[in-house]
Design an enzyme around this catalytic site. Structure first.
Site, short mmCIF file in Angstrom:
data_model
loop_
_atom_site.label_atom_id
_atom_site.label_comp_id
_atom_site.label_asym_id
_atom_site.label_seq_id
_atom_site.Cartn_x
_atom_site.Cartn_y
_atom_site.Cartn_z
N ASP A 274 7.31 -6.87 5.04
CA ASP A 274 7.78 -5.74 5.85
C ASP A 274 7.53 -6.02 7.32
O ASP A 274 6.65 -6.81 7.67
CB ASP A 274 7.05 -4.45 5.45
CG ASP A 274 7.36 -4.05 4.02
OD1 ASP A 274 8.37 -4.53 3.47
OD2 ASP A 274 6.58 -3.27 3.46
N1 URA Z 1 4.23 -5.00 -0.34
C1 URA Z 1 4.60 -4.18 0.68
O1 URA Z 1 4.61 -2.96 0.55
N2 URA Z 1 4.96 -4.77 1.83
C2 URA Z 1 4.96 -6.10 2.04
O2 URA Z 1 5.30 -6.55 3.14
C3 URA Z 1 4.57 -6.92 0.98
C4 URA Z 1 4.20 -6.36 -0.20
#
Ligand code: URA
Length: 234
Positions: free
Chosen positions: A103
Site C-alpha cells: 500500500d
Molecule cells: N497488507 C496490507 O494491508 N497492506 C500492505 O501493504 C501489505 C499487506
C-alpha cells in the site's frame, strides 16, 4: 552489449563509475585491460573482471528497495509517485516492475525485477511465499484475537484468510505478522475484522529475502548472487 551497459546491468556500478573504472584499468575483458567503456563485448562469451572479481552476466535484473511512505507500487500513476521513480533510469529502461504490491503508506522491502516469469511464480497463490511485516495497531491484540488471526478469519467481503502467524511484543499493540498470501489490503482488513486498526506497517521479509538494514528509506541495491539463487530456488 556495450561494456558500460554490461557493468551497470550486472550491478557492478553506475554508468559514470563504469567509465572511470574502465579508464583506470580496473576492468579486464578476457584478461586484457580495456580503456574505453563504449567497447562492445559478447556478454555470453567474453570473461569480464571488475576490480579483480569475475562479473557474472544475468539476463535479468533484481533490485531490493526500502520503500518509503507515499509511493505507489505501480509502473505508472497519474496522482502519486511510483516506486520506479526511486530506481535508476538504466534499471527503469530495462522494463522493471514491482513484484507484488505494498500500500501507499506501507514501508519496507519491495522487490523489483524484469523477470516476469519468476515474478509470476513468486506471486502465484499456490507458491505460498511468506511475507513478514512489522506492525503497530491502535488497540492491544488479546489472545482470542491472536488465535483468530492464526486460525484464519473472515474478511468483510466473505474471504477466509489462510492461517497467519502473529508475534506480539510486550505492548500487545505491535510485533510481527507473517502471511503466505497477499490479498488486497490484507493486514489492514484482517485487523479491521478484529475491530482494530493498523497504524504502522513495514515489510521486513519476502520469501528468502530480508530487508537490508543498511538501506535507508527510499534507497535500493541490486540483489546479491546468493539472494538471486535463493529466489530462483524458492
Ligand atoms: N497488507 C496490507 O494491508 N497492506 C500492505 O501493504 C501489505 C499487506
Amino acid at each position: 552489449m556495450r561494456l558500460d551497459k554490461f557493468l551497470v546491468a550486472t550491478g557492478c556500478c553506475t554508468r559514470s563509475v563504469a567509465k572511470k573504472q574502465v579508464r583506470a584499468g580496473a576492468v579486464l575483458v578476457n584478461g586484457q585491460a580495456v580503456r574505453s567503456s563504449d567497447q562492445n563485448i559478447d556478454e555470453n562469451a567474453d570473461t569480464v573482471t571488475y576490480c579483480g572479481a569475475k562479473v557474472v552476466y544475468r539476463k535479468y535484473t533484481y533490485i531490493m528497495l526500502n520503500k518509503p511512505e507515499g509511493y505507489v507500487s505501480a509502473t505508472e500513476d497519474t496522482r502519486d509517485p511510483t516506486v520506479l521513480e526511486l530506481i535508476p533510469a538504466e534499471a527503469r529502461a530495462r522494463g522493471m516492475f514491482p513484484c507484488g504490491r505494498l500500500d501507499k503508506n506501507t514501508l519496507g522491502l519491495m522487490l523489483l525485477t524484469d523477470n516476469g516469469e519468476l515474478a509470476h511464480k513468486l506471486l502465484a497463490p499456490k507458491s505460498h511465499v511468506s511475507k513478514t511485516y512489522r506492525f503497530k495497531s491502535k488497540f492491544p491484540i488479546d489472545e482470542a484475537d491472536a488465535k483468530r488471526f492464526e486460525n484464519g478469519l473472515v474478511l468483510e467481503d466473505g474471504y477466509e484468510t489462510k492461517p497467519a502467524k502473529i508475534e506480539l511484543d510486550s505492548t500487545a499493540m505491535g510485533g510481527y505478522i507473517t502471511l503466505v498470501e497477499g490479498k488486497y489490503h490484507q493486514i489492514k482488513r484482517m485487523l479491521e475484522a478484529l475491530d482494530n486498526k493498523i497504524t504502522y506497517l513495514e515489510r521486513v521479509s519476502f520469501g528468502p529475502l530480508t530487508l537490508d538494514g543498511e538501506l535507508a528509506r527510499g534507497e535500493w541495491r541490486y540483489l546479491s548472487e546468493s539472494e538471486i539463487e535463493a529466489l530462483e530456488a524458492h
